[in-house]
Design a protein around this motif. Structure first.
Motif, PDB file in Angstrom:
ATOM      1  N   ARG A 106       3.973   9.847  -5.451  1.00  0.00           N
ATOM      2  CA  ARG A 106       2.740   9.138  -5.103  1.00  0.00           C
ATOM      3  C   ARG A 106       1.617   9.470  -6.069  1.00  0.00           C
ATOM      4  N   PHE A 123      -5.203   7.905  -3.810  1.00  0.00           N
ATOM      5  CA  PHE A 123      -3.892   7.365  -4.201  1.00  0.00           C
ATOM      6  C   PHE A 123      -3.053   7.094  -2.963  1.00  0.00           C
ATOM      7  N   SER A 132     -10.289  17.829  -9.060  1.00  0.00           N
ATOM      8  CA  SER A 132     -10.442  18.522  -7.780  1.00  0.00           C
ATOM      9  C   SER A 132      -9.728  19.878  -7.778  1.00  0.00           C
ATOM     10  N   GLN A 174       2.381   7.734  -9.412  1.00  0.00           N
ATOM     11  CA  GLN A 174       2.177   6.292  -9.272  1.00  0.00           C
ATOM     12  C   GLN A 174       0.687   5.962  -9.281  1.00  0.00           C
ATOM     13  N   LEU A 200       0.830  -1.203   0.000  1.00  0.00           N
ATOM     14  CA  LEU A 200       0.000   0.000   0.000  1.00  0.00           C
ATOM     15  C   LEU A 200       0.865   1.254   0.000  1.00  0.00           C
ATOM     16  N   SER A 201       1.895   1.229   0.809  1.00  0.00           N
ATOM     17  CA  SER A 201       2.767   2.384   0.941  1.00  0.00           C
ATOM     18  C   SER A 201       3.526   2.675  -0.348  1.00  0.00           C
ATOM     19  N   ALA A 202       3.982   1.612  -1.014  1.00  0.00           N
ATOM     20  CA  ALA A 202       4.791   1.799  -2.220  1.00  0.00           C
ATOM     21  C   ALA A 202       3.932   1.928  -3.475  1.00  0.00           C
ATOM     22  N   GLY A 203       2.638   1.608  -3.350  1.00  0.00           N
ATOM     23  CA  GLY A 203       1.760   1.688  -4.508  1.00  0.00           C
ATOM     24  C   GLY A 203       2.007   0.584  -5.516  1.00  0.00           C
ATOM     25  N   GLU A 225      -8.065  13.133  -3.220  1.00  0.00           N
ATOM     26  CA  GLU A 225      -9.322  13.069  -3.971  1.00  0.00           C
ATOM     27  C   GLU A 225      -9.448  11.769  -4.774  1.00  0.00           C
ATOM     28  N   ASN A 226      -8.302  11.174  -5.096  1.00  0.00           N
ATOM     29  CA  ASN A 226      -8.309   9.949  -5.897  1.00  0.00           C
ATOM     30  C   ASN A 226      -7.989   8.697  -5.087  1.00  0.00           C
ATOM     31  N   LEU A 264      -0.615  18.741  -4.957  1.00  0.00           N
ATOM     32  CA  LEU A 264      -0.433  17.307  -5.191  1.00  0.00           C
ATOM     33  C   LEU A 264      -1.195  16.486  -4.155  1.00  0.00           C
ATOM     34  N   ARG A 265      -1.163  16.957  -2.919  1.00  0.00           N
ATOM     35  CA  ARG A 265      -1.866  16.237  -1.851  1.00  0.00           C
ATOM     36  C   ARG A 265      -3.370  16.210  -2.118  1.00  0.00           C
ATOM     37  N   ARG A 266      -3.888  17.295  -2.660  1.00  0.00           N
ATOM     38  CA  ARG A 266      -5.321  17.321  -2.990  1.00  0.00           C
ATOM     39  C   ARG A 266      -5.644  16.256  -4.043  1.00  0.00           C
ATOM     40  N   VAL A 267      -4.787  16.171  -5.043  1.00  0.00           N
ATOM     41  CA  VAL A 267      -4.989  15.160  -6.092  1.00  0.00           C
ATOM     42  C   VAL A 267      -4.930  13.758  -5.488  1.00  0.00           C
ATOM     43  N   ILE A 268      -3.957  13.561  -4.621  1.00  0.00           N
ATOM     44  CA  ILE A 268      -3.784  12.253  -3.991  1.00  0.00           C
ATOM     45  C   ILE A 268      -5.003  11.877  -3.155  1.00  0.00           C
TER      46      ILE A 268
END
Lengths: 161, 161
Positions: free
Chosen positions: B33, A161, B139, B36, A76-79, A158-159, A152-156
């Motif tokens: 992240r 990720f 977003s 990925q 999960l951490s590494a994707g 919201e999706n 970037l955090r918002r994208v992460i």
DNA sequence: TTACTATCGTTTCAATGCTAACGATTATGA
DNA sequence: TCATAATCGTTAGCATTGAAACGATAGTAA
């Protein structure tokens, strides 16, 4: 997307150019290119010395921080998939940088643990990796770094990720 | 001892917490992240139907735009090695989505050309891929999308990515 | 021309990476 | 209790990935 590419796409797609969201395309293109370049640079300039891939390093990093981590959490951490973690753990075990340990309370769970040798590698490698991190984003001011991180955090988030 | 020698030693041996640039770490972490997650999402939701990887798709995209592209330029564009392009081209050829064509003027150069079947696949696939692109960054406002694109572009340019 | 050098794409080999199937273990529910 | 479902990590099979070595071709200089 480059301007001259627009016409070609307009000719070849059924979707007319007006329906293409150029802003989205630009974000995605630049996002992936930056990340790809980042990974290549780090693997070439920092990680190659120890024969580690980006993913291997990120796993070692997790182990360095948390001492012992479940396979699933590493994935999960590494994707990446659990199978990939399994494969990479085999490689790292062969290099004696970590070892597996079955959980006593739930024998389905396998924890991966950092060895002393693995810790030594990280103590030598992380400072160099961090140098690379600083270098890669050095063209941005601190304010810009904070800004791009938040976007970037918002994208992460919201999706998922 | 020169000042820069001190810094190097400090970075390579001890690297105390105080010397860590947290802003850089955050940018790099979130950047990778997001990329990925983007790749995984696209491969899972869009490209899997046709058994294509992100890199395979990006190569097909180049061919779609430029009709015929040299192997080396494909590698540069996708950010992967020539060997990878060679392997992926084999796979795409097997699927009859492209074919190789030796350059007549310089027989060292191999051009990769899209087939009609390849074009049809792209005409069906690209709109779906674009949907994904839009969704991933939905977003963010248009202004924020422009902002993050410009910041990413600066990182790309400054590092020759 | 003839060496030497540079460039290009492929091949080799090992590692990474995913999906699907699998065996082992734990949880659930009748 | 016992059958069933859910969860976990591994395995099998295949594609992707890169470094290095390699052959083929082109460019360069004597």
């Amino acid at each position: 997307m480059l301007p001259e590419e627009k016409d070609t796409i307009n000719q070849l797609t059924k979707a007319p150019i007006e329906s293409l969201n150029l802003h989205s395309i630009t974000v995605v293109t630049n996002l992936y290119r930056a990340a790809q370049g980042l990974r290549n640079k780090m693997e070439r300039e920092v990680l190659a010395k120890h024969g580690l891939s980006w993913t291997s390093f990120s796993i070692l990093y997790d182990l360095w921080i948390w001492e012992s981590v479940e396979t699933k959490k590493l994935a999960l951490s590494a994707g990446v998939s659990k199978a990939t973690i399994s494969n990479i753990t085999n490689t790292l075990e062969r290099k004696e940088l970590c070892y597996r340990k079955v959980d006593n309370r739930d024998r389905r769970i396998t924890c991966v643990v950092l060895t002393d040798k693995g810790r030594k590698v990280m103590e030598e490698l992380y400072p160099r990796f961090h140098e690379g991190e600083v270098e890669v984003v050095s063209s941005l001011s601190v304010e810009e770094q904070t800004l791009i991180s938040n976007l970037l955090r918002r994208v992460i988030r919201e999706n998922d990720f």
